[in-house]
Design a protein around this motif. Structure first.
Motif, PDB file in Angstrom:
ATOM      1  N   SER A  35       0.853  -1.197   0.000  1.00  0.00           N
ATOM      2  CA  SER A  35       0.000   0.000   0.000  1.00  0.00           C
ATOM      3  C   SER A  35       0.883   1.240   0.000  1.00  0.00           C
ATOM      4  O   SER A  35       2.031   1.196   0.460  1.00  0.00           O
ATOM      5  N   TYR A  36       0.376   2.338  -0.511  1.00  0.00           N
ATOM      6  CA  TYR A  36       1.226   3.521  -0.620  1.00  0.00           C
ATOM      7  C   TYR A  36       0.442   4.797  -0.357  1.00  0.00           C
ATOM      8  O   TYR A  36      -0.770   4.881  -0.531  1.00  0.00           O
ATOM      9  N   TYR A  37       1.199   5.791   0.092  1.00  0.00           N
ATOM     10  CA  TYR A  37       0.674   7.123   0.385  1.00  0.00           C
ATOM     11  C   TYR A  37       1.325   8.079  -0.608  1.00  0.00           C
ATOM     12  O   TYR A  37       2.552   8.096  -0.739  1.00  0.00           O
ATOM     13  N   THR A  38       0.526   8.864  -1.289  1.00  0.00           N
ATOM     14  CA  THR A  38       1.047   9.765  -2.319  1.00  0.00           C
ATOM     15  C   THR A  38       0.925  11.216  -1.869  1.00  0.00           C
ATOM     16  O   THR A  38      -0.140  11.644  -1.406  1.00  0.00           O
ATOM     17  N   THR A  39       2.014  11.952  -1.996  1.00  0.00           N
ATOM     18  CA  THR A  39       1.976  13.390  -1.723  1.00  0.00           C
ATOM     19  C   THR A  39       2.035  14.144  -3.041  1.00  0.00           C
ATOM     20  O   THR A  39       2.566  13.648  -4.035  1.00  0.00           O
ATOM     21  N   ASP A  40       1.478  15.337  -3.053  1.00  0.00           N
ATOM     22  CA  ASP A  40       1.571  16.214  -4.227  1.00  0.00           C
ATOM     23  C   ASP A  40       1.648  17.656  -3.750  1.00  0.00           C
ATOM     24  O   ASP A  40       1.785  17.911  -2.548  1.00  0.00           O
ATOM     25  N   SER A  41       1.541  18.577  -4.666  1.00  0.00           N
ATOM     26  CA  SER A  41       1.724  19.993  -4.320  1.00  0.00           C
ATOM     27  C   SER A  41       0.690  20.501  -3.320  1.00  0.00           C
ATOM     28  O   SER A  41       0.935  21.454  -2.589  1.00  0.00           O
ATOM     29  N   SER A  42      -0.479  19.865  -3.268  1.00  0.00           N
ATOM     30  CA  SER A  42      -1.516  20.299  -2.337  1.00  0.00           C
ATOM     31  C   SER A  42      -1.568  19.452  -1.073  1.00  0.00           C
ATOM     32  O   SER A  42      -2.351  19.734  -0.161  1.00  0.00           O
ATOM     33  N   ASN A  43      -0.770  18.395  -1.025  1.00  0.00           N
ATOM     34  CA  ASN A  43      -0.781  17.500   0.133  1.00  0.00           C
ATOM     35  C   ASN A  43       0.633  16.978   0.339  1.00  0.00           C
ATOM     36  O   ASN A  43       0.951  15.859  -0.011  1.00  0.00           O
ATOM     37  N   ARG A  44       1.477  17.817   0.923  1.00  0.00           N
ATOM     38  CA  ARG A  44       2.885  17.446   1.050  1.00  0.00           C
ATOM     39  C   ARG A  44       3.367  17.382   2.491  1.00  0.00           C
ATOM     40  O   ARG A  44       4.512  17.041   2.743  1.00  0.00           O
ATOM     41  N   ASP A  45       2.503  17.721   3.458  1.00  0.00           N
ATOM     42  CA  ASP A  45       2.919  17.753   4.864  1.00  0.00           C
ATOM     43  C   ASP A  45       2.457  16.497   5.607  1.00  0.00           C
ATOM     44  O   ASP A  45       1.290  16.095   5.510  1.00  0.00           O
ATOM     45  N   ILE A  46       3.375  15.890   6.346  1.00  0.00           N
ATOM     46  CA  ILE A  46       3.066  14.758   7.216  1.00  0.00           C
ATOM     47  C   ILE A  46       3.525  15.135   8.619  1.00  0.00           C
ATOM     48  O   ILE A  46       4.689  15.523   8.822  1.00  0.00           O
ATOM     49  N   VAL A  47       2.629  15.048   9.578  1.00  0.00           N
ATOM     50  CA  VAL A  47       2.968  15.367  10.966  1.00  0.00           C
ATOM     51  C   VAL A  47       2.736  14.124  11.818  1.00  0.00           C
ATOM     52  O   VAL A  47       1.613  13.619  11.904  1.00  0.00           O
ATOM     53  N   LEU A  48       3.807  13.645  12.448  1.00  0.00           N
ATOM     54  CA  LEU A  48       3.723  12.454  13.292  1.00  0.00           C
ATOM     55  C   LEU A  48       3.771  12.873  14.760  1.00  0.00           C
ATOM     56  O   LEU A  48       4.674  13.622  15.177  1.00  0.00           O
ATOM     57  N   ASP A  49       2.805  12.401  15.552  1.00  0.00           N
ATOM     58  CA  ASP A  49       2.714  12.691  16.983  1.00  0.00           C
ATOM     59  C   ASP A  49       3.063  11.412  17.742  1.00  0.00           C
ATOM     60  O   ASP A  49       2.333  10.421  17.669  1.00  0.00           O
ATOM     61  N   PHE A  50       4.180  11.431  18.488  1.00  0.00           N
ATOM     62  CA  PHE A  50       4.611  10.244  19.220  1.00  0.00           C
ATOM     63  C   PHE A  50       4.042  10.186  20.637  1.00  0.00           C
ATOM     64  O   PHE A  50       4.408   9.312  21.425  1.00  0.00           O
ATOM     65  N   GLY A  51       3.149  11.134  20.981  1.00  0.00           N
ATOM     66  CA  GLY A  51       2.444  11.090  22.257  1.00  0.00           C
ATOM     67  C   GLY A  51       3.195  11.696  23.417  1.00  0.00           C
ATOM     68  O   GLY A  51       2.596  12.125  24.405  1.00  0.00           O
ATOM     69  N   ASP A  52       4.501  11.734  23.350  1.00  0.00           N
ATOM     70  CA  ASP A  52       5.343  12.296  24.403  1.00  0.00           C
ATOM     71  C   ASP A  52       6.717  12.568  23.808  1.00  0.00           C
ATOM     72  O   ASP A  52       7.034  12.089  22.717  1.00  0.00           O
ATOM     73  N   TYR A  53       7.519  13.301  24.520  1.00  0.00           N
ATOM     74  CA  TYR A  53       8.867  13.581  24.030  1.00  0.00           C
ATOM     75  C   TYR A  53       9.746  12.334  24.180  1.00  0.00           C
ATOM     76  O   TYR A  53       9.899  11.800  25.289  1.00  0.00           O
ATOM     77  N   ILE A  54      10.274  11.885  23.076  1.00  0.00           N
ATOM     78  CA  ILE A  54      11.130  10.701  23.055  1.00  0.00           C
ATOM     79  C   ILE A  54      12.296  10.943  22.099  1.00  0.00           C
ATOM     80  O   ILE A  54      12.248  11.832  21.245  1.00  0.00           O
ATOM     81  N   ASP A  55      13.323  10.112  22.236  1.00  0.00           N
ATOM     82  CA  ASP A  55      14.461  10.194  21.320  1.00  0.00           C
ATOM     83  C   ASP A  55      14.147   9.387  20.064  1.00  0.00           C
ATOM     84  O   ASP A  55      13.911   8.176  20.137  1.00  0.00           O
ATOM     85  N   VAL A  56      14.153  10.067  18.929  1.00  0.00           N
ATOM     86  CA  VAL A  56      13.964   9.408  17.635  1.00  0.00           C
ATOM     87  C   VAL A  56      15.297   9.454  16.900  1.00  0.00           C
ATOM     88  O   VAL A  56      15.805  10.534  16.596  1.00  0.00           O
TER      89      VAL A  56
END
Length: 560
Positions: A35-56
């Protein structure tokens, strides 16, 4: 069943089965993110919320069919209420896991795809201990986090593309989905064949490598048939075929989704049928000198027709099929002028026009049907003409450098292997896939080539002449090529070197009482050498020290 046939069948089947087992061993995973997620000029932002501050520490992206996608990464600071830029980065390889370093303590990770479009099949975030971090809002991006179990502990060729699979495997996928065609520098039959495996097993490493490995297996019995037809000796046919079965380059090219194994198969097939035609036609004309204007019987013209069809398939796969066609023409005209068909000339001419011009042009053209351009084509003819002109311009004007490139004169001595893949498995082991010849076979082939040329020029041996012209047709054209070249370009030629080695082994067996023992001893050494190099050509995890010890020549970079 005829006893002789039974023995031939057992020998050919055994070699084929052994190679098949080796070729399918760790060929590639049967799964990959689909399965795939497609971004384009009108949908290019992805925001991930990890629920708390953690080391990524990192973010791994399994990229879809668009290569080298660029991203801007940032972390949201809840105290200042602003996004803090982490940096710009990119993911390069299609249908493979691309690791992006983060090394940031954050809760919100912002990912902006800065290209017009990006196709992302899966994302995996990891912490300092390597654990997978699933964002609290993963349901906002279901296509990006629905196949987390497919994330590998170690990235290797088993779970993604390697080398030119990013071109040919990708294009096979695009053919199936009607997407804009990326790889247009070669004719398209090979990529159509690759797509058949993808159609059955999905866009997975096993799927895109399935048809190449089947052709790599099928070339084994074809080699046996050819060698038996040439030498009429079961032992020599077995010995000759064993050279191919245990050649490192044949093994590697059979296990990668590129078009070279298809081209080699069709080239060997066309010469096999031409040899059958020459033999049958010679017997027919010798026995029927009075035949007048009657066209030769089926056992004569069918091999010639199959030769033309094989050439059509070869040309539609790669332009090296054209080189092979030049060799066919030399051999055909040499035979025809030596056995002039008198009143059959026009019929033979018409027959050859159909099978060596009309059918190849037709097959070449229809293989352009699945091609989708950036701009629409007027019709199929326009697609074929534009595509062919582009191929010629690309190869004639290509200016590029590559560490593993090598000129034609280095190929016979196996001077510069090509490293397809090299991935660390742990602190001491690597998974390495090198494209190189079996040195015991390739080096022994050099004096055999000279010997067969000697037999042609000084002893007027017709079999030697056939093999020499076939070899020259695969090798000489590369001497005038100005673009960068690689050792795998020599593969169609080395197949005929192996047949020359078979010719030499036949002479040794015939003229020396110890000949058969010597040939058997040599074959045992060649097979042992294959297994000596097996870890660094198969991708099987091996100690890095082992790969370094196998560096017999200074440019043999088999592991990194």
């Amino acid at each position: 069943m005829n006893k002789k046939f039974s023995k031939d069948f057992i020998c050919a089947a055994t070699l084929t089965a052994v190679f098949a087992i080796l070729a399918f061993f760790r060929l590639g995973n049967t799964y990959a993110p689909q399965s795939y997620y497609t971004t384009d000029s009108s949908n290019r932002d992805i925001v991930l919320d990890f629920g708390d501050y953690i080391d990524v520490t990192s973010l791994s992206v399994f990229l879809g069919n668009l290569n080298t996608r660029h991203f801007s990464l940032s972390a949201f600071n809840e105290v200042s209420g602003a996004w803090e830029v982490i940096g710009d980065t990119n993911a390069e390889s299609v249908f493979a896991w691309n690791k992006i370093d983060i090394n940031y303590n954050l809760r919100y990770l912002g990912i902006v795809c800065t290209d017009d479009q990006a196709v992302l099949n899966e994302m995996v975030a990891q912490g300092p201990d390597g654990s997978v971090l699933l964002p609290a809002n993963y349901t906002d991006y279901p296509e990006l986090f629905d196949e987390q179990e497919m994330f590998p502990n170690v990235k290797t060729y088993m779970n993604g593309t390697m080398f030119d699979e990013v071109y040919h495997g990708r294009t096979a996928y695009e053919f199936l989905h009607g997407l804009t065609t990326y790889e247009t520098t070669h004719p398209h039959l090979g990529k159509i064949l690759i797509s058949l495996g993808v159609l059955v097993f999905g866009m997975t490493p096993f799927g895109w490598r399935l048809v190449p490995v089947l052709f790599g297996i099928m070339i084994i019995p074809l080699m046996y048939l050819f060698a038996k037809k040439l030498f009429k000796d079961t032992y020599i046919a077995t010995a000759t075929t064993a050279l191919l079965a245990f050649d490192c380059m044949h093994y590697t090219l059979s296990r990668i989704a590129t078009i070279d194994i298809f081209a080699a198969f069709f080239i060997l097939l066309m010469y096999y049928y031409l040899y059958r035609y020459i033999q049958n036609d010679h017997k027919y004309r010798r026995a029927n000198a009075w035949a007048g204007d009657r066209f030769p019987p089926q056992n004569v013209y069918v091999p010639l027709a199959l030769c033309g069809i094989s050439m059509a398939l070869g040309v539609a796969t790669k332009w090296t099929g054209v080189y092979a066609g030049l060799g066919l023409a030399v051999l055909f005209f040499w035979h025809t002028l030596s056995h002039f068909p008198q009143k059959q000339v026009m019929r033979l001419f018409g027959f050859c026009c159909i099978f060596f011009i009309v059918i190849p042009l037709f097959v070449y053209a229809i293989c352009f049907i699945p091609v989708v351009g950036y701009t629409p084509y007027k019709n199929l003819a326009d697609k074929v003409i534009q595509g062919t002109v582009y191929m010629f311009d690309y190869h004639s004007n290509l200016v590029a450098e590559h560490y593993y490139s090598s000129p034609f004169y280095e190929w016979p001595v196996n001077w510069m292997p090509l490293l397809y893949a090299n991935d660390a498995v742990n602190a001491t082991q690597v998974s390495s896939v090198s494209c190189m010849g079996n040195p015991v076979i390739w080096w022994a082939g050099i004096p055999c080539v000279f010997y067969v040329f000697f037999c042609w020029i000084f002893k007027k041996d017709k079999k030697a002449r056939f093999l020499c012209i076939a070899y020259l047709a695969q090798y000489v054209p590369w001497m005038s090529i100005s673009r960068i070249t690689f050792i795998y370009h020599y593969f169609p030629a080395i197949i005929f070197v192996m047949l020359m080695m078979g010719y030499t082994m036949m002479k040794i067996k015939e003229h020396f009482s110890w000949g058969r023992k010597a040939v058997t001893t040599y074959l045992v050494i060649a097979i042992l050498c294959f297994f000596l190099f097996f870890p660094v050509v198969s991708g099987f995890p091996v100690d890095k020290e082992w790969g370094i010890k196998l560096r017999w020549l200074k440019d043999w970079i088999l592991v990194l």
